[in-house]
Design an enzyme around this catalytic site. Structure first.
Site, PDB file in Angstrom:
ATOM      1  N   LYS A 107       0.852  -1.197   0.000  1.00 19.08           N
ATOM      2  CA  LYS A 107       0.000   0.000   0.000  1.00 19.08           C
ATOM      3  C   LYS A 107       0.887   1.246   0.000  1.00 19.08           C
ATOM      4  O   LYS A 107       1.912   1.286   0.701  1.00 19.08           O
ATOM      5  CB  LYS A 107      -0.891  -0.020   1.241  1.00 19.08           C
TER       6      LYS A 107
ATOM      7  N   SER B  99      -9.657   1.659   2.822  1.00 20.68           N
ATOM      8  CA  SER B  99      -8.793   2.439   1.962  1.00 20.68           C
ATOM      9  C   SER B  99      -7.747   1.618   1.219  1.00 20.68           C
ATOM     10  O   SER B  99      -7.202   2.074   0.217  1.00 20.68           O
ATOM     11  CB  SER B  99      -8.082   3.507   2.788  1.00 20.68           C
TER      12      SER B  99
ATOM     13  N   SER C 156      -9.856  -0.614   7.042  1.00 23.33           N
ATOM     14  CA  SER C 156      -9.241  -0.431   5.725  1.00 23.33           C
ATOM     15  C   SER C 156      -8.509  -1.640   5.158  1.00 23.33           C
ATOM     16  O   SER C 156      -8.101  -1.614   3.991  1.00 23.33           O
ATOM     17  CB  SER C 156      -8.276   0.756   5.755  1.00 23.33           C
TER      18      SER C 156
END
Lengths: 493, 118
Positions: A78, A153, A177
């Site tokens: 990420k 996210s 997330s």
């Protein structure tokens, strides 16, 4: 095992034992990304050269080197986790062009374990959001239906693993997330106990809630990845000293006569019927395996969303104060003659941050401000205590608590982009684990009528990821949903 | 960067009210918050955020329904004391690396910013 049929870490081990090299594996995944990531947009940066170089160095290892647990295994990261020499932007304009000068502890540990960082994945800006639409590089699309959101996210990491563009990925989970995009994309996602994994090198969003964790197709792969990144770190004073158990070994032993709690009362309202049906079927599978299912009241769990949305933006408003146009990457163009420092700050932050980040900075600024601190921030911290007590009470008689991960399956891109409050409500089942610090895993547990994946969430006692992984592995044996590949995947299972 | 003062109980002239159980937020409140947060909002942003933040703050009012008398605050889920590493001297990041991401820096190892005074 041919390169083009590889899906899991186990597949990679088999393939390498049969003679494929780390470079072959890496090249295979790079080809998949080149051919299939266009319409998905899971990756914001593909680290082609660095990954191949790294794979070569794995292949050059001498025979005297011990076996590395992740030798030659590609990992997607990420974009809010620092990777030395690679862009690290948290999908924000304010960090466009930022190249991390050091590796996060998780990257350091993954590298030592033999993993190959294959690229950086898209996310909601600074991990704020649950759709991966709040990204300066545009949204990620759900591999099960390209017109729908992958969740967020960490939507890029989830979509990359679901589409078989990377066997594993790391993300961060502040209010759901990791688990929510894992549920929307039909894969395994785990938020470890707060402190289990070092946060050093994670761009801070809400420091008392943030935790890095694994994405994988199988529970076993999630366990292997967690093993590699877990453990105390002298660079993060909040990382926990608790010993890290051998997760792989534990997976082979089922939990004897587990008791699993279900808070049926909070599932009565607002849960999509398809999600309810898939969840109930999953509970039946667990019951069929010998689990005792009991009702647990969590009287304050329904307040998790307002509590979370007071606490998280308050912490964010402080953490994001550092992005001011002086030290990192972006500065708004200012008229050299007329500008002063303050107007440079103000313009840089207004043009560098997106709407959702600005909303949260302002919410946090408001709730922490003089006259409102007690009514919002202190109150939310007290309710946080009550939520924790609910869970402590429940864990006196259950080994894990089961809920759907999300109230609905993946919704359409753009469908909720103008209604932040409605989006926040979607965190109703995930935010509690962050407020309490407890570990929670999301497992694929079937599909709704529209063919979209549904997630089963199991929450455990602090530092008892082991029970979650063992229960998850047991469920997965009888319900191997992970073998289904989404329509936009690079390979068909 | 300065940060809004935290924890002061002196009343502030926001239009929002909790006593009535309904929080309202005016445009000038949003302008004031934006100034504290160092955000130079456009007119349309101020309009949009006034509506959205007002809705979100009203939603937070439900927390007031819960009796929290005597309940301690949880600031952090950590149960054990933080572990500090030994305070040993070690090399820090080289200055040129620390400055490499700066939008504007001088050759002699400094961040350059627009004028601060006058």
């Amino acid at each position: 095992m041919t390169a083009s049929s590889i899906q899991t870490i186990a597949d990679i081990r088999t393939a390498m034992a049969e003679g494929l090299t780390a470079v072959d594996i890496c090249a295979q995944y790079l080809e998949r990304i080149a051919a299939h990531d266009g319409p998905i947009h899971a990756f914001t940066h593909v680290a082609k050269e660095q990954a191949l170089e790294r794979a070569e160095s794995i292949d050059r290892r001498g025979a005297e080197d011990p076996d590395l647990p992740l030798a030659g295994v590609p990992v997607a990261v990420k974009d809010n986790i620092c990777t030395r020499g690679l862009p690290t932007t948290a999908s924000s304009r304010i960090l466009e062009g930022f190249v991390a000068p050091y590796d996060a502890t998780v990257i350091d540990r993954l590298t030592k374990a033999g993993a190959v960082v294959i690229g950086k994945t898209n996310c909601d800006e600074f991990a704020m959001g649950s759709t991966t639409e709040h990204s300066v590089s545009g949204p990620t699309h759900n591999p099960w239906d390209l017109e729908r959101v992958p969740g967020g996210s960490s939507g890029g990491s989830a979509a990359a693993v679901a589409a078989r563009l990377s066997p594993i990925a790391v993300g961060s989970d502040t209010g759901g997330s990791i688990r929510q995009p894992a549920a929307f994309c039909g894969i395994v996602g785990l938020k470890p106990t707060y402190g289990r994994v070092s946060r050093y090198g994670l761009l801070a969003f809400a420091s008392s809630l943030d935790q890095i964790g694994p994405f994988a197709l199988t529970v076993s792969d999630a366990a292997t990845l967690l093993q590699a990144i877990a453990g105390q770190d002298s660079c993060d004073a909040t990382s926990a000293v608790e010993a890290v158990p051998a997760f792989d070994a534990a997976l082979r032993e089922p939990v004897p006569n587990p008791t699993i709690g279900v808070p049926w009362q909070i599932l009565e309202d607002g849960v999509d019927p398809d999600v309810h049906t898939a969840f109930s079927a999953a509970i039946d599978v667990l019951r069929g395996q010998g689990a005792k299912i009991v009702d647990v009241p969590l009287p304050h769990a329904g307040y998790a969303v307002p509590t979370y949305y007071v606490v998280a933006p308050a912490e964010a408003s402080s953490n994001l104060a550092r992005y001011d146009g002086v030290r990192y990457a972006y500065r708004a163009p200012v008229d050299a003659a007329g500008a002063d420092l303050t107007s440079m700050y103000d313009r840089t932050r207004d043009t560098g941050f997106g709407d959702e980040v600005k909303r949260r900075i302002m919410l946090g600024t408001y709730t922490l401000s003089a006259g409102y601190y007690d009514a919002y921030y202190l109150k939310a911290q007290q309710v946080r205590t009550l939520i924790r007590r609910d869970y402590d009470t429940a864990f006196e008689r259950v080994d894990a608590i089961a809920m759907p991960t999300t109230p609905t399956p993946a919704f359409g891109l753009g469908e909720r982009s103008d209604d932040p409050l409605q989006l926040y409500m979607g965190d109703v089942f995930t935010a509690s684990a962050n407020l309490t610090g407890l570990p929670a895993i999301s497992l694929p547990c079937g599909y709704g009528a529209s063919g979209l994946p549904v997630g089963l969430q199991l929450t455990g006692r602090a530092f008892d990821e082991e029970t979650l992984l063992r229960l998850g592995a047991g469920y997965e044996r009888d319900a191997p949903w992970w073998r289904d590949t989404p329509p936009a995947a690079a390979i068909r299972g | 960067m300065s940060h809004p003062h935290i924890g002061n109980s002196v009343a502030h002239p926001w239009s929002g009210t909790l006593a009535s159980g309904v929080t309202t937020l005016s445009r000038s409140d949003v302008e004031r918050i934006a100034a504290l947060a160092h955000l130079e909002l456009t007119e349309s942003e101020t309009d949009r955020f006034t509506r959205q933040l007002g809705e979100i703050l009203s939603y937070f009012d439900r927390l007031q329904q819960i009796d929290t008398t005597g309940v301690p605050a949880t600031t952090h889920p950590v149960t054990s004391a933080p572990v500090m590493r030994a305070d040993n001297r070690r090399p820090s990041m080289p200055r040129d690396e620390a400055l490499a991401n700066a939008p504007d820096s001088c050759g002699d190892g400094l961040f350059r910013v627009p004028r601060v005074i006058g």
